[in-house]
Scaffold this motif. Structure first.
Motif, short mmCIF file in Angstrom:
data_model
loop_
_atom_site.label_atom_id
_atom_site.label_comp_id
_atom_site.label_asym_id
_atom_site.label_seq_id
_atom_site.Cartn_x
_atom_site.Cartn_y
_atom_site.Cartn_z
N LYS A 66 -25.44 24.15 10.11
CA LYS A 66 -24.78 24.14 8.80
C LYS A 66 -23.45 23.40 8.81
N ARG A 120 -31.08 42.84 4.65
CA ARG A 120 -29.86 42.26 4.08
C ARG A 120 -28.64 43.13 4.41
N TYR A 171 -18.84 33.10 7.60
CA TYR A 171 -18.60 34.45 7.06
C TYR A 171 -18.41 34.46 5.55
N VAL A 172 -18.12 33.31 4.96
CA VAL A 172 -18.00 33.23 3.49
C VAL A 172 -19.27 33.77 2.83
N ASP A 173 -20.43 33.45 3.44
CA ASP A 173 -21.71 33.97 2.94
C ASP A 173 -22.26 34.97 3.95
N ALA A 174 -21.51 36.04 4.17
CA ALA A 174 -21.84 36.98 5.25
C ALA A 174 -23.25 37.57 5.09
N GLU A 175 -23.58 37.99 3.89
CA GLU A 175 -24.89 38.64 3.74
C GLU A 175 -26.03 37.64 3.93
N ASP A 176 -25.95 36.48 3.28
CA ASP A 176 -27.02 35.48 3.42
C ASP A 176 -27.13 34.97 4.85
N ASN A 177 -26.00 34.67 5.46
CA ASN A 177 -26.05 34.12 6.82
C ASN A 177 -26.40 35.18 7.86
N LYS A 200 -16.19 29.77 8.05
CA LYS A 200 -17.20 28.95 7.36
C LYS A 200 -18.51 29.71 7.19
N LYS A 250 -25.46 42.03 6.84
CA LYS A 250 -24.06 42.15 6.40
C LYS A 250 -23.25 42.99 7.39
N LYS A 266 -36.52 38.50 3.76
CA LYS A 266 -35.46 37.94 2.94
C LYS A 266 -35.17 38.82 1.71
#
Ligand code: HEM
Length: 146
Positions: free
Chosen positions: A121, A62, A18-24, A16, A66, A56
């Motif tokens: 989240k 970033r 890791y789908v948005d690994a870079e943002d999270n 859940k 990642k 950010k």
């Protein structure tokens, strides 16, 4: 070691976030840097670390977010194989202990932030499913210093 059921639920929880690994991954680092500003002392070669908005936008932050998440993802793929799990974790720990000289108390800090983000989240079950993984990571990383 992890039971079959623990492996499955930990993987489900990790997918859940890791789908948005870079943002999270970036969100985790920014929270660490802002709530524990002493952690910034290891990243003096990163530019744009004065505030969260700058961080950010930073390609360095970033990219590192990642990288950290990719490393955890590799471990999560090997929860059912202790030898392979430690084969990823030990060299990473060696590098943090000897070359980067990271105070090991910071491993608990970053792991708690990951769990906090999961809870915010995706809820308490997601956090609970991943706690044993972060405990294993922190225990092994800290043992490398002993
Ligand atoms: C580098 C993962 C915790 C500071 C790295 C790298 C990875 C990584 C994969 C790149 C290694 C390489 O290039 O060979 C992790 C994971 C952590 C963790 C999975 C915990 C779950 C921390 C903490 C700190 C830290 C708590 C400091 C507060 C650094 C620094 C670098 C680094 C300074 C080098 C960055 C650079 O120059 O690009 N980490 N790390 N790490 N880590 Fe960690």
């Amino acid at each position: 070691s992890f039971s079959e059921a623990e492996v499955q639920s930990a993987r489900g929880a990790w997918e859940k976030i890791y789908v948005d690994a870079e943002d999270n991954g970036t969100a985790v680092l920014i929270r660490m840097f802002t709530e524990h500003p002493d952690t910034k002392s290891y990243f003096t070669h990163f530019k744009g670390m004065d505030n969260a908005e700058e961080m950010k936008q930073s390609d360095q932050v970033r990219g590192h977010g990642k990288r950290v998440f990719t490393a955890i993802n590799d471990m999560v793929q090997h929860l059912d194989n202790t030898e392979a799990f430690l084969g990823i974790l030990n060299p990473l720990g060696q590098k943090h202990a000897t070359q980067l000289k990271i105070d090991p108390k910071n491993f608990r800090i970053i792991c708690d932030i990951i769990l906090q983000l999961m809870e915010e989240k995706f809820g308490g079950d997601c956090k609970a499913s991943f706690e044993k993984v972060t405990n294993e990571i922190c225990t092994h990383l800290t043992n490398i210093y002993k």
